[in-house]
Design an enzyme around this catalytic site. Structure first.
Site, PDB file in Angstrom:
ATOM      1  N   THR A   1       0.831  -1.204   0.000  1.00 25.29           N
ATOM      2  CA  THR A   1       0.000   0.000   0.000  1.00 25.29           C
ATOM      3  C   THR A   1       0.865   1.253   0.000  1.00 25.29           C
ATOM      4  O   THR A   1       0.611   2.204  -0.743  1.00 25.29           O
ATOM      5  CB  THR A   1      -0.932   0.015   1.231  1.00 25.29           C
ATOM      6  OG1 THR A   1      -1.796  -1.128   1.182  1.00 25.29           O
ATOM      7  CG2 THR A   1      -1.768   1.285   1.269  1.00 25.29           C
TER       8      THR A   1
ATOM      9  N   TRP B   1       2.628   1.526  -3.403  1.00 22.90           N
ATOM     10  CA  TRP B   1       1.709   1.900  -4.479  1.00 22.90           C
ATOM     11  C   TRP B   1       1.587   3.421  -4.584  1.00 22.90           C
ATOM     12  O   TRP B   1       1.458   3.972  -5.675  1.00 22.90           O
ATOM     13  CB  TRP B   1       0.330   1.286  -4.222  1.00 22.90           C
ATOM     14  CG  TRP B   1      -0.671   1.581  -5.300  1.00 22.90           C
ATOM     15  CD1 TRP B   1      -0.909   0.845  -6.428  1.00 22.90           C
ATOM     16  CD2 TRP B   1      -1.560   2.707  -5.371  1.00 22.90           C
ATOM     17  NE1 TRP B   1      -1.884   1.437  -7.197  1.00 22.90           N
ATOM     18  CE2 TRP B   1      -2.313   2.591  -6.562  1.00 22.90           C
ATOM     19  CE3 TRP B   1      -1.805   3.803  -4.551  1.00 22.90           C
ATOM     20  CZ2 TRP B   1      -3.278   3.514  -6.936  1.00 22.90           C
ATOM     21  CZ3 TRP B   1      -2.762   4.734  -4.922  1.00 22.90           C
ATOM     22  CH2 TRP B   1      -3.491   4.575  -6.100  1.00 22.90           C
ATOM     23  N   HIS B   2       1.667   4.092  -3.441  1.00 21.29           N
ATOM     24  CA  HIS B   2       1.489   5.542  -3.442  1.00 21.29           C
ATOM     25  C   HIS B   2       2.716   6.290  -3.957  1.00 21.29           C
ATOM     26  O   HIS B   2       2.596   7.460  -4.339  1.00 21.29           O
ATOM     27  CB  HIS B   2       1.124   6.029  -2.037  1.00 21.29           C
ATOM     28  CG  HIS B   2      -0.310   5.786  -1.683  1.00 21.29           C
ATOM     29  ND1 HIS B   2      -0.756   4.575  -1.197  1.00 21.29           N
ATOM     30  CD2 HIS B   2      -1.401   6.589  -1.760  1.00 21.29           C
ATOM     31  CE1 HIS B   2      -2.068   4.658  -0.986  1.00 21.29           C
ATOM     32  NE2 HIS B   2      -2.482   5.853  -1.331  1.00 21.29           N
ATOM     33  N   GLY B   3       3.848   5.679  -3.955  1.00 19.52           N
ATOM     34  CA  GLY B   3       5.004   6.381  -4.497  1.00 19.52           C
ATOM     35  C   GLY B   3       6.315   5.696  -4.185  1.00 19.52           C
ATOM     36  O   GLY B   3       6.428   4.927  -3.224  1.00 19.52           O
TER      37      GLY B   3
END
Length: 468
Positions: A316, A319-321
């Site tokens: 998670t 996935w955001h960066g």
């Protein structure tokens, strides 16, 4: 191109709607596909080739898996190639530079990584094509043999930029046949205007406060300034992202599609676990279905469940960066979710709801500091300032001025983060058909006019999830 732009609202969207509804039903997926490719290519014409490749690649893989379903070794090989290829493209553009930088620091090397911009929406459409292949492999959805319909699913501009992440099975039937009534079109238009107002009038305006606080040297920040700043960001990211999601859902309805709700008033949560059931719902659902449950979920004993939770929250964050602050942010929330599963959730449920609410807001607000500051040292210093360590006093003139000039806006934001405005609109409709027929359209007309006026003179119109 973004939804909150005059070009999109008054040129691209009306033209697309006109061509779409003038076209025969059998050609509407084609119109949607072409419009989506134009939308995507507007700012990144070269990167459209990546999206087209991903579409054709996983369309072909789905056909091969279906053809060799009874020859498991071949089907499994195609499945592995598909997942590896999709993840390989995503990792190359999103994580290659991060990996090379960390190798250089660890081993004192000077390797060079191509400095490539991240294709818009790649995290979203990659997850969509992957979920399609997984579900075809599991025999949960029928293979799509029409490449135009599959291409419309992958590239669909209403949810391309920032989701929600749409699983193929959820709209397979709608790709084949859909009908839009005037009421549904109107409902979609209302969602679009409501989302636009959340993004432009609320997120953008409170974002100016956070921008000002973040630009202030850390040693000059008071405790109150730090809290005002991060509370501003807390509201900004919610209204920015949920506003965009509302616009996506509204656009979907206007073209005959139903996308899942992506936010459900997350700041009303009384636990971190509940917060993540209400925040970016489509992402949490995707990780649960395609990572957590396949790893065993909570079926194989506590040690493996803890491992599975660790993997999901690490993913998670990533996935955001491609940055350590996102990894720390993901694991930070994973820690609290895990502790709640072990014992804390039961304790919270035995206490007053206000206790759980304050606890959750505190965890979430501190988490947004980790999310927003790429430099971990700066993030920790800012958190320290929030709690009085190294702060420039408790409150200074800047903090008091910021509070006084933003107090009404903060009150409006707090109110709009609850279901109350929606309930008021529903009450207006139900109380009197005549009053509802006049008052509700008038409210949306005013919101649209104010949003348009803001965009005409826009000087600050970011989208925080634009390149995730």
């Amino acid at each position: 191109m973004v939804f909150s732009s005059l070009l999109f609202l008054f040129l691209f969207l009306p033209a697309t709607i006109l061509v779409y509804y003038l076209s025969p039903r059998g050609l509407r997926n084609t119109v949607l596909l072409v419009a989506s490719l134009v939308f995507y290519a507007w700012g990144e014409p070269l990167y459209i080739l990546i999206m087209i490749f991903s579409t054709v690649f996983d369309y072909a893989n789905g056909l091969l898996i279906d053809k060799y379903r009874h020859r498991k070794a071949i089907a499994r090989t195609v499945f592995i190639v598909s997942i590896a290829g999709s993840l390989g493209i995503l990792c190359f553009f999103k994580y290659a530079g991060f990996v090379v930088d960390n190798i250089n620091q660890l081993f004192h090397l000077h390797l060079q990584a191509a400095d490539l911009p991240l294709p818009v929406g790649i995290s979203f459409y990659t997850f969509q094509t992957m979920s399609y292949v997984v579900d075809v492999y599991r025999d949960k959805v029928p293979v799509q043999r029409n490449i135009v319909s599959f291409g419309a699913y992958v590239t669909m501009f209403p949810q391309l930029v920032a989701g929600p992440i749409v699983k193929y099975g959820d709209i397979a039937g709608q790709l084949a046949s859909r009908k839009v009534t005037l009421d549904r079109f109107g409902e979609g238009a209302e969602l679009l205007m409501r989302g636009l107002a959340k993004k432009v009038l609320l997120a953008n305006n409170i974002g100016l406060l956070w921008t000002s606080v973040k630009a202030t040297p850390m040693e000059d920040l008071s405790v109150l300034s730090a809290w005002l700043g991060i509370i501003a960001f807390t509201f900004q990211i919610y209204f920015d992202f949920s506003g965009y999601s509302d616009m996506a859902r509204g656009l979907g309805k206007m073209f005959g599609f139903d996308f899942m709700k992506n936010f459900n008033y997350p700041y009303l949560s009384k636990s971190v676990t509940e917060f993540w059931r209400r925040w970016h719902i489509s992402l949490g659902s995707w990780f649960r279905e395609y990572v957590y449950i396949p790893l065993g979920g909570n079926r194989s004993g506590l040690p493996k469940q803890l491992r599975n939770l660790f993997v999901v929250w690490l993913a998670t964050g990533l996935w955001h960066g491609a940055s350590w602050n996102f990894i720390v942010w993901g694991l930070y929330f994973g820690f609290f979710v895990t502790v709640e599963k072990l014992f804390l959730l039961k304790w919270l449920q035995q206490r007053s709801g206000i206790v759980g609410h304050i606890y959750t807001l505190l965890i979430v607000i501190v988490g947004w500091v980790l999310f927003e500051f790429e430099n971990m040292g700066a993030a920790l210093q800012f958190i320290g300032t929030m709690f009085g360590f190294g702060a420039h006093g408790f409150a200074d003139n800047m903090a008091l001025y910021s509070l006084s000039t933003n107090l009404v806006l903060l009150a409006v934001l707090a109110l709009c983060a609850t279901p109350l405005p929606r309930k008021v609109l529903s009450h207006l409709r139900e109380r009197s058909k005549m009053a509802g027929a006049m008052a509700v359209p008038a409210i949306y007309f005013v919101l649209m006019m104010l949003s348009t006026a803001y965009l005409v003179n826009e000087t600050y119109n970011p989208f925080l999830y634009f390149r995730f």
